[in-house]
Write a protein that holds these residues in place. Sequence first.
Motif, PDB file in Angstrom:
ATOM      1  N   SER A  23       0.844  -1.180   0.046  1.00  0.00           N
ATOM      2  CA  SER A  23      -0.056  -0.072  -0.053  1.00  0.00           C
ATOM      3  C   SER A  23       0.888   1.341   0.031  1.00  0.00           C
ATOM      4  CB  SER A  23      -0.914  -0.010   1.150  1.00  0.00           C
ATOM      5  OG  SER A  23      -1.862  -1.054   1.084  1.00  0.00           O
ATOM      6  N   ARG A  24       1.891   1.203   0.892  1.00  0.00           N
ATOM      7  CA  ARG A  24       2.556   2.389   1.054  1.00  0.00           C
ATOM      8  C   ARG A  24       3.098   3.311  -0.276  1.00  0.00           C
ATOM      9  NH1 ARG A  24       7.775   4.209   1.758  1.00  0.00           N
ATOM     10  NH2 ARG A  24       8.247   6.038   2.783  1.00  0.00           N
ATOM     11  N   PRO A  25       3.788   2.197  -1.033  1.00  0.00           N
ATOM     12  CA  PRO A  25       4.611   2.784  -2.263  1.00  0.00           C
ATOM     13  C   PRO A  25       3.593   2.950  -3.476  1.00  0.00           C
ATOM     14  CG  PRO A  25       5.274   0.484  -1.866  1.00  0.00           C
ATOM     15  CD  PRO A  25       4.608   0.929  -0.825  1.00  0.00           C
ATOM     16  N   ALA A  26       2.431   2.067  -3.180  1.00  0.00           N
ATOM     17  CA  ALA A  26       1.493   2.169  -4.349  1.00  0.00           C
ATOM     18  C   ALA A  26       0.623   3.405  -4.407  1.00  0.00           C
ATOM     19  CB  ALA A  26       0.514   1.078  -4.001  1.00  0.00           C
ATOM     20  N   GLY A  55       1.281  10.083  -9.870  1.00  0.00           N
ATOM     21  CA  GLY A  55       0.751   9.932 -11.025  1.00  0.00           C
ATOM     22  C   GLY A  55      -0.287  10.985 -11.443  1.00  0.00           C
ATOM     23  N   LEU A  56      -1.249  11.390 -10.094  1.00  0.00           N
ATOM     24  CA  LEU A  56      -1.938  12.226 -10.193  1.00  0.00           C
ATOM     25  C   LEU A  56      -1.555  13.501 -10.451  1.00  0.00           C
ATOM     26  CD1 LEU A  56      -5.083  12.669  -9.784  1.00  0.00           C
ATOM     27  CD2 LEU A  56      -4.799  12.978  -7.228  1.00  0.00           C
ATOM     28  N   ALA A 108      -5.636  13.458 -20.406  1.00  0.00           N
ATOM     29  CA  ALA A 108      -5.112  13.888 -19.021  1.00  0.00           C
ATOM     30  C   ALA A 108      -6.347  13.649 -18.193  1.00  0.00           C
ATOM     31  CB  ALA A 108      -4.808  15.246 -19.319  1.00  0.00           C
ATOM     32  N   ALA A 109      -7.703  13.916 -18.460  1.00  0.00           N
ATOM     33  CA  ALA A 109      -8.742  13.479 -17.753  1.00  0.00           C
ATOM     34  C   ALA A 109      -8.787  12.053 -17.349  1.00  0.00           C
ATOM     35  CB  ALA A 109      -9.836  13.959 -18.010  1.00  0.00           C
ATOM     36  N   ALA A 110      -8.492  11.236 -18.645  1.00  0.00           N
ATOM     37  CA  ALA A 110      -8.613   9.909 -18.459  1.00  0.00           C
ATOM     38  C   ALA A 110      -7.420   9.284 -17.403  1.00  0.00           C
ATOM     39  CB  ALA A 110      -8.267   9.027 -19.810  1.00  0.00           C
ATOM     40  N   ILE A 111      -6.320   9.849 -17.715  1.00  0.00           N
ATOM     41  CA  ILE A 111      -5.231   9.538 -16.678  1.00  0.00           C
ATOM     42  C   ILE A 111      -5.326   9.921 -15.272  1.00  0.00           C
ATOM     43  CG2 ILE A 111      -2.814   9.881 -16.406  1.00  0.00           C
ATOM     44  CD1 ILE A 111      -2.233  10.481 -19.275  1.00  0.00           C
ATOM     45  N   CYS A 112      -6.100  10.896 -15.127  1.00  0.00           N
ATOM     46  CA  CYS A 112      -6.469  11.376 -13.561  1.00  0.00           C
ATOM     47  C   CYS A 112      -7.562  10.414 -13.072  1.00  0.00           C
ATOM     48  CB  CYS A 112      -7.304  12.843 -13.841  1.00  0.00           C
ATOM     49  SG  CYS A 112      -6.162  13.970 -14.115  1.00  0.00           S
ATOM     50  N   SER A 124      -2.916  23.616  -7.528  1.00  0.00           N
ATOM     51  CA  SER A 124      -2.396  23.455  -5.905  1.00  0.00           C
ATOM     52  C   SER A 124      -2.322  22.316  -5.282  1.00  0.00           C
ATOM     53  CB  SER A 124      -3.409  24.464  -5.184  1.00  0.00           C
ATOM     54  OG  SER A 124      -4.711  24.208  -5.171  1.00  0.00           O
ATOM     55  N   VAL A 125      -3.272  21.043  -5.826  1.00  0.00           N
ATOM     56  CA  VAL A 125      -2.754  19.830  -5.344  1.00  0.00           C
ATOM     57  C   VAL A 125      -1.691  19.289  -5.316  1.00  0.00           C
ATOM     58  CG1 VAL A 125      -3.536  18.561  -7.630  1.00  0.00           C
ATOM     59  CG2 VAL A 125      -4.102  17.570  -5.397  1.00  0.00           C
ATOM     60  N   VAL A 126      -0.724  19.905  -6.264  1.00  0.00           N
ATOM     61  CA  VAL A 126       0.477  19.164  -6.578  1.00  0.00           C
ATOM     62  C   VAL A 126       1.564  19.799  -5.330  1.00  0.00           C
ATOM     63  CG1 VAL A 126       2.550  19.146  -7.828  1.00  0.00           C
ATOM     64  CG2 VAL A 126       0.275  19.130  -9.020  1.00  0.00           C
ATOM     65  N   PRO A 127       1.530  21.028  -4.998  1.00  0.00           N
ATOM     66  CA  PRO A 127       2.327  21.429  -3.739  1.00  0.00           C
ATOM     67  C   PRO A 127       1.527  20.819  -2.518  1.00  0.00           C
ATOM     68  CG  PRO A 127       1.283  23.219  -4.655  1.00  0.00           C
ATOM     69  CD  PRO A 127       1.013  22.076  -5.654  1.00  0.00           C
TER      70      PRO A 127
END
Length: 485
Positions: A81-84, A91-92, A111-115, A177-180
Motif C-alpha cells: 500500500s505505501r509505495p502504491a 501520477g495524479l 489527461a482526464a482519463a489518466i487522472c 495547488s493539489v501538487v504542492p
Amino acid sequence: MSATSTEPVLRVRHDSWTRLLYLQLGAFAFFLYAFSPSIDLLKDDLHLSAGVAGLHSTCYAVGVTAGSLSAPWYIRRLGGSRPALWWGLVGLSLSVGLFCAVPALSVTLPAAAICGVFGSLLCIAVPAALSRAHGPETGPAAITEANAVAAFVGIAAPLAVGGAAAAGIGWRTALLSVVPLIGLLYVALGRVREPAWATAEAEPVAVGEAVEAYGLGMVDTAGTSAEIEASSSSDEREPAECGARRVGAQDLADSGTERLGVRAQAAEASTLLVRATVPAPRLPSDQPVRSATFRDLSRRFWINQLAGVCAGAIEFCLTLWCATLLRDRAHLSAGVAATGVTAVVAGMAVGRTVGGRLALRVPIDRLIFAAFGTNLVGFALFWATANPVVMFGGLAVAGLGVSVQYPLLAARGIEMADGQAELAGAVNMFGGGIAVATAPFALGFLSDRVGIHTAYLLLPAFIITAMAAVAASGRWAFREGTIPA
C-alpha cells in the motif's frame, strides 16, 4: 441497581499511518471537487459546447474503469500500500499538470482519463489499507472517518477554483495547488510506514461493513484464505494450535478431545467466519469450482443496480453542471458560480458524517427513500428560483441526500447477490462508471439544444426512476446494524 457494562468501547486508533491514509484520500478529494467546476471554466477557455466539455467526465470514467481493473496488480507490483499510494499521488500530480499545461482538447481529454486511472487506484488502496490496519472491528469506522475527512477537505476545492477565477489568477492555479499539497504531505509524513503487523496478515472484513467505503473500498480476503487452508491442513498440526487459530473462545486442546473432533469444530468455526466475509470459501479439491457469473445475480439485484446508476448520475450532474445553471439563472460570475460545488460537497460531508449512525436506527428502505426525497426537495429549490442564496441552499440540501444514496444502494445490492459479494461490487463499480461516463455528457448535450435550465430536468427523472427501481425490487431481509457507524 443499574448494571455496569464490562464490554470495552471500540475506538479507531489514530496512529501516524491512519492519519496519513486519511490525508492521502483527502488530497484526492481536493482534486476531484476542484476538477468538476474546472470543466465549466475550461469550456469557456476553449470555446467548447457543453456536450464536448462533458466528454471530460466520460474520459475520466474510462480511466476509473481501467484503474479499478488494474488495482490489484498495481498494488502487488509496487510492493504494498505505501509505495502504491505515493506513486499514485505522483501520477495524479503529473496528470493534473498535463491537464492544466496544454489548453487543447487533444490533451485535456486523455489527461482526464489518466487522472481517473490514478484516482481510482487511490480510492481502492486507501480503504483496503485501513481495513488491513484496523481489522473487522474498527476498520469500517476508520474508512467512514476517512471519507468524512475527504469530504470536508473537498469543501475547500471549489472555493479555491472559484476564488482563483474571480481574482483573475486563473482556475488552473487552484487545480494545480493539489501538487504542492501532495508535496507538503510527503515532506511531513513521507517517512511513515505501514505497521509490520498489518502487512503480515490481513483481517477479513464483513460484507456489510465494507459499505462504509462508499463504493470505493476493497474487501481484503487474505485472512479468509489463510483460515480455510488451515482448517484443511494435515493431522500433524497440534489440536491446541488449531483451537487457537479457529475458535479462540474454546479450548480445543482438552485432554479428552479426539483429533477428529477438534478438526470438525475448527471447520465449523471457519465456516461461520467465511459466511460473514468475502468471497465464499473454496471448495475441497474433489469438488468442481464454478465461478460466479452475471446469471447468478437475481432480477431484484439488477433492478436495484438501476437505482445505483441513477444515484451516480445525480451526483456527477450536480457537481459538474451546477455552476452553469448558477451563471445562467442567478447571473453570477464564473468564479462565484464555481463555488456552487462547495454547497453540494458541504451537504455530502454532513450526510456522510451522520449517515452510518442513521442506518443503524432507521430501516434501510425508509432511509433510501428519505435520501432521494431530500435530493428532490433540494433540486427543486435550486432549479425553481433565480435567487443565488436559495440556489446555494438547495444545492446543500441536495448534497445531503446525495451523500448516502450510492453507499446504501451498494449495500442493498450486496445483500441481494446471495453471497456473490465480489461480483456485486464489480457490477456496482461498473455501474458507477457508466453513470459518470454518460449522464454529465447527456446533460451537456441537451443543454446545447434546449438550455441548461430545461436540460437539468434530467435530475428529477433520475430521482423518480431510482425510487421506482427501489420500490420495484421489493423488500428484503436486511439485518439492522449491518452498516456500522
